[in-house]
Design an enzyme around this catalytic site. Structure first.
Site, mmCIF file in Angstrom:
data_model
loop_
_atom_site.group_PDB
_atom_site.id
_atom_site.type_symbol
_atom_site.label_atom_id
_atom_site.label_comp_id
_atom_site.label_asym_id
_atom_site.label_seq_id
_atom_site.Cartn_x
_atom_site.Cartn_y
_atom_site.Cartn_z
ATOM 1 N N GLU A 1 -8.871 9.256 6.563
ATOM 2 C CA GLU A 1 -8.813 8.316 7.669
ATOM 3 C C GLU A 1 -9.035 9.098 8.959
ATOM 4 O O GLU A 1 -8.094 9.702 9.485
ATOM 5 C CB GLU A 1 -7.457 7.604 7.718
ATOM 6 C CG GLU A 1 -7.242 6.607 6.604
ATOM 7 C CD GLU A 1 -5.950 5.824 6.773
ATOM 8 O OE1 GLU A 1 -5.933 4.637 6.410
ATOM 9 O OE2 GLU A 1 -4.963 6.407 7.264
ATOM 10 N N GLU B 1 0.855 -1.188 0.000
ATOM 11 C CA GLU B 1 0.000 0.000 0.000
ATOM 12 C C GLU B 1 0.892 1.239 0.000
ATOM 13 O O GLU B 1 1.741 1.399 0.864
ATOM 14 C CB GLU B 1 -0.891 -0.003 1.248
ATOM 15 C CG GLU B 1 -1.734 1.245 1.430
ATOM 16 C CD GLU B 1 -2.472 1.252 2.753
ATOM 17 O OE1 GLU B 1 -3.370 2.089 2.925
ATOM 18 O OE2 GLU B 1 -2.140 0.417 3.638
#
Length: 376
Positions: free
Chosen positions: A240, A157
């Site tokens: 997030e 990622e």
């Protein structure tokens, strides 16, 4: 895909029933045709589509508290973000918009997964709207895997932190700085227990930006966290949040993945179709390099990018016949107008001057548009 639901104003009798029916019908139509203005998604893993090509997901996985997003044709806004989680752990969600595949949910018409070596460029653009009364990061995610998987967790990622507010930090630890796509970043590297994470943290908030996703994918390759034979599976932009988050908005998003002869000189999975000669003139503390790229394939290359990693201690101070950036580390040299095409059997040459410290060494390898080259 789960239907989005709007809350009707309270009413009685037949009028109330009629209004409720109309709202339910609108929700079903919205789900069938993609998101319209202010489509609300509150289901933890609810999603819808926008522009007929991207998926917007609520993706609330780290808490049982309610989170809702209002989806428009250009992005989304968090309208409710209840609860909080400790900032020294994982966030509570990742509401986002994406091109590609995420846990078997693929965006309409996407050409992802795509092998990195077949991608000539992946231009993208996004813009954010921030709040201060929360703890969060504005995260752009790039997912890479050795296989063309459309489900589950990918191997690597890449995170680009456009902004962070509160005492939050990326996975792992800082490993230095880097110039990527013309910007300076603090680089973090680590593993969250499921996948490797390579993060690029902006020193100050970025509200909007257009760039090439492949510039960051090449960083992962140069750091041993991916290979040209791996696949780009998903490109995502969102937030997030750890604490609160109401009002955060992604106001625009675009993502295109370009493939073809300029990104795949040897064909999908094909062998290297290039050869590089790297001639140097070295003196104490300085050097010049003359680079000749030969197209050993049978078809022309229209638009080229040569990637290589400069050994530690080397810094480019000037260049000619190519656009070369950044000045150190994983470097990309790209064509300028008059030398865009390399005919079959033809060559393109460029050069640069630089400084070095310690023992002088040459780059260990080169790739042309993602395909590894032989060296002369």
């Amino acid at each position: 895909m789960r239907p989005s639901r709007h809350h009707a104003h309270s009413a009685r009798g037949m009028l109330g029933a009629l209004l409720t029916s109309l709202v339910s019908l609108a929700a079903l139509l919205t789900t069938a045709s993609g998101a319209q203005a202010d489509t609300t998604v509150c289901e933890p893993f609810g999603s819808t589509t926008i522009q007929g090509r991207y998926v917007v997901q609520n993706n609330r996985w780290g808490t049982s508290a309610t989170q809702c997003i209002a989806v428009t044709d250009s992005g989304f806004r968090i309208t409710q973000a209840d609860g909080s989680v400790p900032t020294n752990g994982a966030p509570k969600s990742y509401p986002s918009v994406y091109n590609g595949c995420h846990y078997t949910n693929c965006s309409p018409g996407t050409n992802l997964p795509a092998q990195l070596g077949t991608i000539s460029s992946a231009p993208t653009s996004t813009s954010y709207s921030y709040v201060n009364d929360a703890a969060y990061d504005a995260a752009y995610d790039i997912w890479l895997d050795p296989t063309p998987r459309t489900d589950g967790v990918n191997r690597t990622e890449i995170m680009i932190w456009f902004n962070r507010v509160g005492s939050v930090q990326p996975v792992g630890s800082p490993v230095g700085t880097a110039t990527v796509a013309g910007r300076e970043w603090q680089v973090w590297s680590g593993n969250n227990g499921s996948n490797d994470v390579l993060s690029f943290v902006a020193p100050s908030a970025i509200s909007s930006w257009s760039f090439d996703v492949m510039d960051f994918a090449r960083q992962a390759i140069s750091r041993g966290l991916a290979q040209n034979s791996w696949y780009l599976t998903s490109i995502q932009a969102g937030f997030e949040p750890w604490q609160n988050g109401t009002g955060l908005a992604l106001t625009s998003f675009s993502s295109t993945v370009n493939k073809g002869s300029s990104g795949d000189p040897g064909g999908p999975g094909g062998s290297a179709a290039c050869k590089v000669a790297y001639a140097t003139n070295v003196w104490q503390g300085g050097f010049t390099a003359d680079v000749t790229v030969t197209n050993t394939g049978s078809s022309p290359v229209n638009g080229w990018k040569l990637t290589f990693t400069l050994p530690s201690g080397q810094q480019i101070t000037s260049a000619w016949n190519a656009n070369v950036s950044p000045s150190s580390g994983a470097v990309t040299a790209s064509n300028i107008g008059y030398n865009e095409q390399i005919t079959a059997g033809g060559q393109a040459s460029f050069g640069f001057q630089g400084t070095y410290s310690g023992a002088f060494a040459k780059p260990s390898g080169f790739s042309l548009n993602g395909t590894a080259c032989t060296t002369a």
